[in-house]
Design a protein around this motif. Sequence first.
Motif, mmCIF file in Angstrom:
data_model
loop_
_atom_site.group_PDB
_atom_site.id
_atom_site.type_symbol
_atom_site.label_atom_id
_atom_site.label_comp_id
_atom_site.label_asym_id
_atom_site.label_seq_id
_atom_site.Cartn_x
_atom_site.Cartn_y
_atom_site.Cartn_z
ATOM 1 N N ALA A 73 23.462 85.831 29.136
ATOM 2 C CA ALA A 73 23.381 87.172 29.737
ATOM 3 C C ALA A 73 24.651 87.486 30.514
ATOM 4 O O ALA A 73 25.188 88.604 30.427
ATOM 5 C CB ALA A 73 22.159 87.263 30.648
ATOM 6 N N ASN A 74 25.151 86.529 31.275
ATOM 7 C CA ASN A 74 26.390 86.744 32.021
ATOM 8 C C ASN A 74 27.572 86.970 31.088
ATOM 9 O O ASN A 74 28.411 87.831 31.325
ATOM 10 C CB ASN A 74 26.673 85.561 32.949
ATOM 11 C CG ASN A 74 25.753 85.520 34.131
ATOM 12 O OD1 ASN A 74 25.160 86.528 34.506
ATOM 13 N ND2 ASN A 74 25.616 84.347 34.733
ATOM 14 N N GLN A 75 27.630 86.196 30.016
ATOM 15 C CA GLN A 75 28.718 86.342 29.053
ATOM 16 C C GLN A 75 28.687 87.741 28.422
ATOM 17 O O GLN A 75 29.717 88.401 28.308
ATOM 18 C CB GLN A 75 28.611 85.277 27.960
ATOM 19 C CG GLN A 75 29.701 85.370 26.915
ATOM 20 C CD GLN A 75 29.536 84.307 25.831
ATOM 21 O OE1 GLN A 75 28.614 83.504 25.864
ATOM 22 N NE2 GLN A 75 30.430 84.313 24.877
ATOM 23 N N ARG A 76 27.509 88.201 28.058
ATOM 24 C CA ARG A 76 27.391 89.518 27.445
ATOM 25 C C ARG A 76 27.766 90.629 28.426
ATOM 26 O O ARG A 76 28.365 91.637 28.033
ATOM 27 C CB ARG A 76 25.969 89.746 26.939
ATOM 28 C CG ARG A 76 25.665 88.910 25.720
ATOM 29 C CD ARG A 76 24.254 89.132 25.223
ATOM 30 N NE ARG A 76 23.977 88.251 24.112
ATOM 31 C CZ ARG A 76 22.859 87.590 23.956
ATOM 32 N NH1 ARG A 76 21.877 87.710 24.822
ATOM 33 N NH2 ARG A 76 22.697 86.794 22.922
ATOM 34 N N SER A 77 27.428 90.465 29.701
ATOM 35 C CA SER A 77 27.766 91.497 30.683
ATOM 36 C C SER A 77 29.270 91.589 30.866
ATOM 37 O O SER A 77 29.812 92.678 31.041
ATOM 38 C CB SER A 77 27.064 91.228 32.016
ATOM 39 O OG SER A 77 27.615 90.117 32.669
ATOM 40 N N TRP A 78 29.968 90.464 30.815
ATOM 41 C CA TRP A 78 31.427 90.496 30.956
ATOM 42 C C TRP A 78 32.102 91.077 29.723
ATOM 43 O O TRP A 78 33.163 91.681 29.825
ATOM 44 C CB TRP A 78 31.961 89.090 31.231
ATOM 45 C CG TRP A 78 31.809 88.689 32.648
ATOM 46 C CD1 TRP A 78 30.845 87.893 33.186
ATOM 47 C CD2 TRP A 78 32.617 89.121 33.752
ATOM 48 N NE1 TRP A 78 30.992 87.789 34.539
ATOM 49 C CE2 TRP A 78 32.091 88.529 34.919
ATOM 50 C CE3 TRP A 78 33.729 89.940 33.860
ATOM 51 C CZ2 TRP A 78 32.639 88.722 36.162
ATOM 52 C CZ3 TRP A 78 34.279 90.130 35.112
ATOM 53 C CH2 TRP A 78 33.729 89.527 36.244
ATOM 54 N N GLU A 79 31.499 90.924 28.550
ATOM 55 C CA GLU A 79 32.085 91.452 27.315
ATOM 56 C C GLU A 79 32.075 92.975 27.302
ATOM 57 O O GLU A 79 32.886 93.590 26.628
ATOM 58 C CB GLU A 79 31.331 90.900 26.095
ATOM 59 C CG GLU A 79 31.592 89.436 25.858
ATOM 60 C CD GLU A 79 30.730 88.858 24.760
ATOM 61 O OE1 GLU A 79 29.837 89.556 24.236
ATOM 62 O OE2 GLU A 79 30.937 87.675 24.424
#
Length: 81
Positions: A73-79
Amino acid sequence: MSTPEEGDGAAWAPQRGDLVKIKATNQLGTLMGLDWGLCQVRPVGGGVEVDVAPDGLVKPTDAERVSAGTRLANQRSWERL
């Protein structure tokens, strides 16, 4: 492909798409398939698949599953930035 769950003696048979833990490295990944007697595991968040013997996989704990979900989820938010 059946290995014991962590914490109890019940049989566990992961399916394609399941979150698994590689015993040798404690790395979490997604089971992508089974070829030539080896499981292909892709690390959480992406990367190069690794070949692992079926008995080299264990079921992740609940805490590890939550951690992997949070990491994605964190990775997707940064993308999106």
